[in-house]
Design an enzyme around this catalytic site. Structure first.
Site, mmCIF file in Angstrom:
data_model
loop_
_atom_site.group_PDB
_atom_site.id
_atom_site.type_symbol
_atom_site.label_atom_id
_atom_site.label_comp_id
_atom_site.label_asym_id
_atom_site.label_seq_id
_atom_site.Cartn_x
_atom_site.Cartn_y
_atom_site.Cartn_z
ATOM 1 N N SER A 64 0.833 -1.203 0.000
ATOM 2 C CA SER A 64 0.000 0.000 0.000
ATOM 3 C C SER A 64 0.866 1.250 0.000
ATOM 4 O O SER A 64 1.905 1.304 0.658
ATOM 5 C CB SER A 64 -0.917 0.023 1.220
ATOM 6 N N LYS B 194 -4.260 -6.893 3.718
ATOM 7 C CA LYS B 194 -4.312 -5.819 2.715
ATOM 8 C C LYS B 194 -5.746 -5.576 2.253
ATOM 9 O O LYS B 194 -6.158 -4.430 2.020
ATOM 10 C CB LYS B 194 -3.427 -6.167 1.526
ATOM 11 N N HIS C 94 -7.339 -3.581 4.943
ATOM 12 C CA HIS C 94 -6.790 -2.227 4.812
ATOM 13 C C HIS C 94 -7.591 -1.439 3.773
ATOM 14 O O HIS C 94 -7.989 -0.290 3.996
ATOM 15 C CB HIS C 94 -5.314 -2.320 4.410
ATOM 16 N N ASN C 95 -7.844 -2.062 2.624
ATOM 17 C CA ASN C 95 -8.562 -1.365 1.563
ATOM 18 C C ASN C 95 -10.024 -1.134 1.932
ATOM 19 O O ASN C 95 -10.613 -0.124 1.543
ATOM 20 C CB ASN C 95 -8.462 -2.151 0.255
ATOM 21 N N GLU D 231 -10.014 1.811 4.040
ATOM 22 C CA GLU D 231 -9.770 2.947 3.140
ATOM 23 C C GLU D 231 -11.070 3.376 2.450
ATOM 24 O O GLU D 231 -11.378 4.576 2.380
ATOM 25 C CB GLU D 231 -8.729 2.547 2.100
#
Length: 471
Positions: free
Chosen positions: A129, A183, A186-187, A190
């Site tokens: 990222s 990940k 994480h997105n 986001e």
């Protein structure tokens, strides 16, 4: 000629920047792209004079690497990764290691780790990222696979990663697809924060009549606060401040209101549904992007479905940082992180990932898109209590919720009366109110399920399962 330390497949923007990062940190590289013209352009351009060579074929590429080989794939997720693995595997030898640095579905990575480890190759699924700039200057990296495979690349990735006060923004995440799962989450976080910030923009514009510059000043003030200081708030201010070179107006107002997505937000929501973890703020953000895609339908609906009469929405004075809206945005961002962390807790249990949430918060503090000062508080919370059920019950975060909840209520209620959609803010309010409610009305739901389907129910006053002939 000496062999290269590191190999890269896929010269997109991220691939180019990562290999330049590796070279800057002392690792000679060989690169391969499906079309050699792209490789040639890179070698004559950004890589000119650097310790990077190109290969015309996979055979040439593999032959140019020192053993054990370390190969990073930066190509499209899904079938292209499987196709590349099939092509390159016959050329590899025991101990060689493939790294998938794209946004792959974590279950695909689980499968690939098992398949390649059975052939005596290493395989790492590594979330990266930070966008193009982060890839070049230092991203946050989330590698998963066997610990032995990670150990083989630790020296490289620790140098390539973003550096913060307490270390590089990379750590061993866990076995199998753990890195790509983290990940994905994480997105999802986001997605949530981005939608939260655009809802703030919409309220400022429609309720307070503010232009881009006035809004940018508020966001700049928010970015000075511990609770909201972050990369996403920073770039929101930049976007709002940017002028259209043609007429000098707010550039954002010239952009079509249709948002794209690459699938990771959907994977977060699907995983949460499968694991039984509520992530309503993140889901609302995903749904906001889906709703935006119905552009033509929305234009027609705007003509036939009436809006309420204008209603005042109290957001607070811009000169004071719009405190009600600031509190609402802060709680929604906290909720987005809390939901992502809760999802990782459940995945860790289900898949034996043994995730260290404090370490994950630490590696998100630099390089990545959701980097924020708030992550230090999240790191502290999980350092203090690694078994924390939900971030909101940590003493510091509980204090934030209690202090800011009235602002969130005020904003959501006002937006509802004014007919302004705030899906993330309203979902956050429902999430917090549901989570703090000791007795929800699902007791009646269980009665209904037993009534029509004899699904049975449990009682609050005795053990066991019960059924009633309701009709």
């Amino acid at each position: 000629m000496s062999k290269a330390h590191f190999g890269l497949i896929g010269l997109g923007v991220m691939g180019e920047n990562l290999v330049l990062n590796a070279e800057r940190n002392g690792y000679s590289s060989v690169v391969f792209n499906r079309t050699y013209a792209k490789t040639e352009d890179f070698l004559k351009g950004r890589a000119a004079g650097l310790n990077i060579i190109g290969a015309h074929t996979l055979e040439e590429f593999v032959g140019a690497l020192e053993r054990p080989r370390r190969i990073l794939m930066m190509i499209k997720a899904g079938a292209p990764i499987d196709a590349m693995i099939a092509q390159i595997s016959p050329l590899l030898e025991d101990g060689d290691l493939l790294i998938d640095g794209g946004n792959s579905l974590y279950t695909d990575t689980e499968r690939r780790v098992k398949e390649l480890e059975s052939q005596s190759f290493g395989y790492i699924g590594m979330g990266v990222s930070g966008g193009a700039k982060g890839a070049l200057e230092g991203p946050s990296m989330m590698p998963g696979g066997t610990k032995a495979a990670y150990d083989a690349i630790e020296g490289l990735v620790r140098k390539m990663a973003a550096q913060v006060e307490d270390g590089p923004c990379v750590t061993y995440i866990g076995p199998g697809g753990a890195g790509h799962f983290v990940k994905t989450v994480h997105n999802g976080i986001e997605y949530g924060i981005e939608q939260i910030l655009v809802e703030a923009y919409d309220l400022m514009k429609r309720c307070a009549g503010m232009n881009g510059l006035a809004m940018a000043q508020v966001f700049d003030g928010w970015n000075q606060l511990e609770e909201l200081s972050s990369y996403l708030v920073e770039i929101t201010e930049v976007c709002l401040r940017t002028r259209d070179p043609e007429d000098g107006g707010d550039l954002v107002e010239k952009i079509l209101d249709v948002a794209g997505q690459k699938g990771t937000g959907l994977w977060t929501v699907v995983s949460a549904l499968e694991m039984g973890v509520p992530v309503p703020t993140i889901y609302a953000a995903l749904n906001g992007r889906v709703m935006s895609s119905l552009h033509g339908e929305r234009q027609l609906a705007a003509q036939v479905i009436g809006a309420p009469e204008a209603a005042a929405v109290s957001l607070g004075e811009p000169s004071e940082g719009m405190p009600a809206l600031r509190d609402a945005i802060t709680l929604a961002c906290i909720a987005s992180y809390a939901q992502g962390m809760a999802l990782m807790v459940e995945a860790s249990t289900l898949h034996d990932y043994n995730l260290n949430l404090s370490s994950i918060a630490q590696i998100w503090k630099g390089g990545c898109i959701i980097r924020a000062k708030l992550l230090q508080r999240i790191q502290n919370a999980y350092d203090t209590n690694p078994d924390l059920a939900n971030l909101m019950v940590d003493p510091w975060f509980a204090e934030q919720v209690n202090a800011r909840l009235s602002g969130l209520r005020q904003v959501v209620a006002g937006a509802a009366l004014a007919g302004i959609p705030v899906p993330c803010l309203s979902s956050t309010l429902d999430y917090i109110d549901s989570y703090r409610t000791a007795r929800l009305p699902q007791n009646l739901l269980q009665a209904m399920r037993d009534c029509f389907g004899a699904h049975t129910y449990q009682r609050v006053d005795r053990e066991g399962s019960f059924h009633t002939e309701w009709l």
